[in-house]
Motif scaffolding. Structure first.
Motif, short mmCIF file in Angstrom:
data_model
loop_
_atom_site.label_atom_id
_atom_site.label_comp_id
_atom_site.label_asym_id
_atom_site.label_seq_id
_atom_site.Cartn_x
_atom_site.Cartn_y
_atom_site.Cartn_z
N ARG A 22 -3.97 11.36 -10.24
CA ARG A 22 -4.31 10.87 -8.90
C ARG A 22 -3.61 11.69 -7.81
O ARG A 22 -4.20 12.01 -6.79
N PHE A 23 -2.32 12.01 -8.03
CA PHE A 23 -1.56 12.67 -6.95
C PHE A 23 -1.15 14.10 -7.30
O PHE A 23 -0.60 14.80 -6.46
N ASP B 88 0.83 -1.22 0.00
CA ASP B 88 0.00 0.00 0.00
C ASP B 88 0.85 1.26 0.00
O ASP B 88 0.52 2.26 -0.62
N LYS B 89 1.97 1.16 0.73
CA LYS B 89 2.84 2.34 0.84
C LYS B 89 3.35 2.80 -0.54
O LYS B 89 3.54 3.99 -0.77
N SER C 201 -0.20 9.12 -12.20
CA SER C 201 0.49 9.84 -11.14
C SER C 201 0.07 11.32 -11.15
O SER C 201 -0.16 11.92 -10.10
N LEU D 70 1.74 2.84 -3.18
CA LEU D 70 0.70 3.57 -3.91
C LEU D 70 0.38 4.92 -3.28
O LEU D 70 -0.60 5.56 -3.64
N SER D 71 1.22 5.34 -2.33
CA SER D 71 0.97 6.62 -1.67
C SER D 71 1.47 7.77 -2.54
O SER D 71 2.25 7.56 -3.47
N ASP D 72 1.01 8.98 -2.20
CA ASP D 72 1.42 10.13 -3.02
C ASP D 72 2.91 10.43 -2.91
O ASP D 72 3.48 11.10 -3.76
N VAL D 73 3.54 9.93 -1.83
CA VAL D 73 4.98 10.16 -1.69
C VAL D 73 5.76 9.20 -2.58
O VAL D 73 6.70 9.60 -3.29
N TRP D 74 5.36 7.92 -2.56
CA TRP D 74 6.20 6.90 -3.21
C TRP D 74 5.81 6.55 -4.63
O TRP D 74 6.66 6.13 -5.41
N PHE D 75 4.53 6.70 -5.00
CA PHE D 75 4.16 6.27 -6.35
C PHE D 75 4.92 7.04 -7.44
O PHE D 75 5.47 6.43 -8.36
#
Lengths: 187, 499
Positions: free
Chosen positions: B493-494, B218-219, B490, B221-226
């Motif tokens: 979504r973010f 899940d991490k 990306s 897919l976060s806005d920081v890592w994706f």
């Protein structure tokens, strides 16, 4: 007489093996040189470097001898990979024993020696690519120089003869083509 | 080692060819005259033009970005790297298809289909690659070893590259030998360092992670890592426009129909350069003999794609991942620094960890290899950029043909060097902060775009017998969807481009 013949052959083989041994020596000496550069005692740096350079150079020379005797084909990856799957882990085992010796004062095997060897055997594939690559780069400059008096060098260079021929042919064809065009232009 | 000089010959043109001059019509531009295809080289070869792609491709993605992701998400995340590099190997094969069949660059191919596509790449290349930021990592590593401030060594390196490339007679031959040697050394060296500091478990985990298809925590897919993940996939192997430049290096190496195109020379010998033909050539695909030679060429380039490109890229990244894992084990602070994203601090900590763990030389050796990777990339990048821009300028800017291709190459080379020095001294090395996102976007977008260009040129411009099969087309199509899809996902979504 037989002895001197053997001596001559050995000398020729050694001469042929210079590029292969150089790859090993370079790998080890860069390591040793850098150790000295970062301020380690010269003796320790030298031993660490030699501990790796000597076995790699010896195995490198062994590969070159097999090549010179026609036991393995030139420039082909698979035999080099098989050769180094044995040579590379053993060289690093020697290095590990020597390093242990310089640090602890007595030579000793690494913990779990089999796992140690297996890991290095897997990495040997990479070393084999780099080795065969550099070996050919250095050999291209060295072998033609000793060609006249070294039959082993002659034999290996002959393996590239098809390639060398096409080099000459291509050059000739290109030159012919260009001269023709130039003539046509000036006419 | 020049591929053609070693392996193939330019066949004499039959006298009839000049008279009858059969042509192949491809797109809207000038048709290609039919000429003989040179014989393919024997499979026995070590080096080829792929060495440029390896030099450019084995960069920060392999030595830093992916080891970082492995420390954050675990080795199983490497399946995405596997997909990225494998996709790039197929892109390489398809780029080579057009370049070897015609002797033209992919830019020329794009212009044959739709000229604005070529202009997009022309402008994008200038925007993305004119910034000297790529020099900083290598030069900073060199500063760690030598104490010389990185701006100084970077400026000296820039001038050195310019002078060197100007003095050479034929640039390609020299660069291929030099890069070949440096990469050989890099491969030998990283294998040795990894063998000294790594362990069986690190390697086993790294390799098994390459096959953990579908693993996506899940991490990730976060806005920081994706966005970082997308950037890292785009940087797996050659990124941005590097694959497109490969077609120019193939041409200059004389691969396939490239044998009919003269080589680019250094400025000093530019007068000796022969005039460039105004387009590429095609061979007779109806002739079984020619088709046999073509199959030989395809075999030759497949060897390059698999062993040299795929194999070496995998090897270097596996070695560096093993190094990062063992450094993190040695010193937990390393993991925090790497995760934190401060590249210089992370590389320094890794170097220290190696120095304290094994032999003290390892720390220095590690930096030496980072510097070497930087040098390889710089040499390759300057050559490739100038080659690409010179090619498009020569063929498509009216009046540019007055200058020879070699002079245009020198013009772009010195232009990018002068701009680079000015920026290193007075400006932001990576480019102005305000446009960084745009540059990252363009770089990834170019990759999706060249997949589409590849599908178009190879299926529309080449004769039927040498077009790609359906599986290849599906894979390249997947590439377009993969790069563009992730980029826009990306973005939408973010709201972030790529990291």
């Amino acid at each position: 007489m037989a002895l001197s013949m053997d001596g001559l052959k050995a000398r020729q083989l050694a001469e042929f093996s210079v590029p292969a041994a150089s790859v090993g020596v370079a790998a080890g000496l860069v390591a040793g040189g850098l150790a000295a550069f970062v301020g380690r005692p010269i003796g320790e740096a030298l031993l660490t470097g030699l501990g790796l350079a000597i076995p790699l150079a010896l195995f490198g020379a062994g590969y070159a001898v097999l090549l010179a005797l026609g036991k393995i084909p030139a420039g082909v990856f698979a035999p080099a990979a098989v050769y180094w799957v044995i040579g590379f882990p053993l060289s690093l085992l020697v290095h590990s024993v020597v390093t242990e010796w310089t640090v602890a004062g007595t030579p000793g095997l690494p913990a779990e020696p089999l796992k140690f060897l297996a890991f290095r055997a897997l990495l040997s594939m990479g070393f084999a690519i780099g080795f065969i690559w550099m070996h050919e780069q250095l050999g291209r400059h060295w072998w033609p120089r000793i060609l006249e008096h070294n039959p082993y060098s002659l034999r290996v260079v002959k393996q590239y003869v098809e390639l060398a021929d096409s080099l000459a042919e291509r050059k000739a064809a290109t030159d012919r083509h260009r001269t023709k065009k130039r003539r046509e232009r000036t006419a | 080692m020049d591929v053609t000089s070693k392996t193939s010959e330019v066949p004499e043109e039959p006298a009839a060819a000049a008279v009858t001059d059969r042509v192949w019509k491809a797109g809207r531009l000038e048709p290609m005259p039919i000429r003989p295809l040179p014989p393919a080289p024997p499979s026995l070869h070590i080096l080829g033009p792929t060495v440029f792609l390896v030099a450019l491709g084995v960069g920060m993605g392999e030595s830093y970005m992916w080891p970082r992701l492995v420390l954050v998400f675990g080795p199983d995340i490497r399946w995405l790297f596997m997909i990225g590099v494998t996709l790039q190997a197929f892109v390489l094969l398809e780029m080579a298809r057009y370049a070897m069949a015609t002797g033209e660059s992919i830019f020329f191919g794009a212009a044959r289909v739709f000229k604005p596509m070529m202009w997009f790449f022309y402008v994008a290349a200038i925007l993305i690659y004119i910034w000297p930021g790529h020099l900083s990592a290598g030069a900073a590593a060199f500063e760690e070893i030598s104490g010389i401030p990185w701006q100084v060594s970077a400026c000296v390196a820039l001038v050195f590259v310019g002078v060197l490339f100007s003095m050479l007679s034929v640039i390609y031959n020299f660069l291929e030998k030099l890069l070949g040697f440096l990469i050989g050394f890099l491969v030998v060296g990283t294998s040795i360092i990894a063998a000294i500091v790594g362990s069986w478990d690190d390697l086993a985990q790294t390799i098994s992670g390459m096959f953990a298809f579908g693993f996506l925590p899940d991490k990730a897919l976060s806005d920081v890592w994706f966005p970082i993940l997308v950037g890292s996939i785009a940087f797996a192997g050659p990124s941005g426009m590097q694959q497109m430049w490969y077609t120019l290096q193939l041409r200059d190496s004389g691969a396939g129909m490239g044998a009919h195109i003269p080589k680019i020379r250094g400025l000093r010998s530019a007068d000796e350069a022969e005039s460039m033909p105004s387009r590429g050539y095609m061979f007779d695909t109806e002739n079984p003999e020619e088709m046999k030679k073509w199959k030989g060429w395809r075999k030759w380039v497949t060897f390059d794609a698999l062993l040299l490109f795929w194999g070496i890229t995998m090897l270097v990244t596996i070695s560096f991942t093993v190094l990062a894992m063992s450094a993190a084990r040695e010193n937990p602070n390393v993991a925090n620094l790497i995760e934190g994203g401060d590249r210089e601090a992370a590389l320094k900590a890794m170097s220290d960890a190696f120095a304290s763990a094994g032999s003290p030389i390892l720390g220095t050796l590690f930096f030496a290899f980072i510097a070497l990777i930087g040098l390889n990339a710089t040499l390759g990048l300057f050559d490739s950029f100038s080659r690409g821009q010179a090619d498009m300028t020569y063929y498509f800017i009216p009046g540019a043909k007055r200058f020879s291709m070699s002079r245009l190459y020198a013009g772009f080379l010195w232009g990018v060097i002068t701009f680079g020095i000015l920026i290193l001294l007075f400006g932001p090395a990576d480019g102005p902060a305000g446009i960084l996102d745009i540059l990252a976007f363009l770089s990834t977008f170019a990759m999706g775009a060249y997949c589409i260009v590849l599908l178009l040129v190879n299926n529309k411009l080449l004769p039927k017998p040498i077009r790609p099969g359906p599986i290849r087309n599906v894979i390249i199509g997947f590439g377009a969807v993969f790069y563009l899809g992730m980029l826009f996902y990306s973005l939408v979504r973010f709201g972030v481009v790529v990291g």
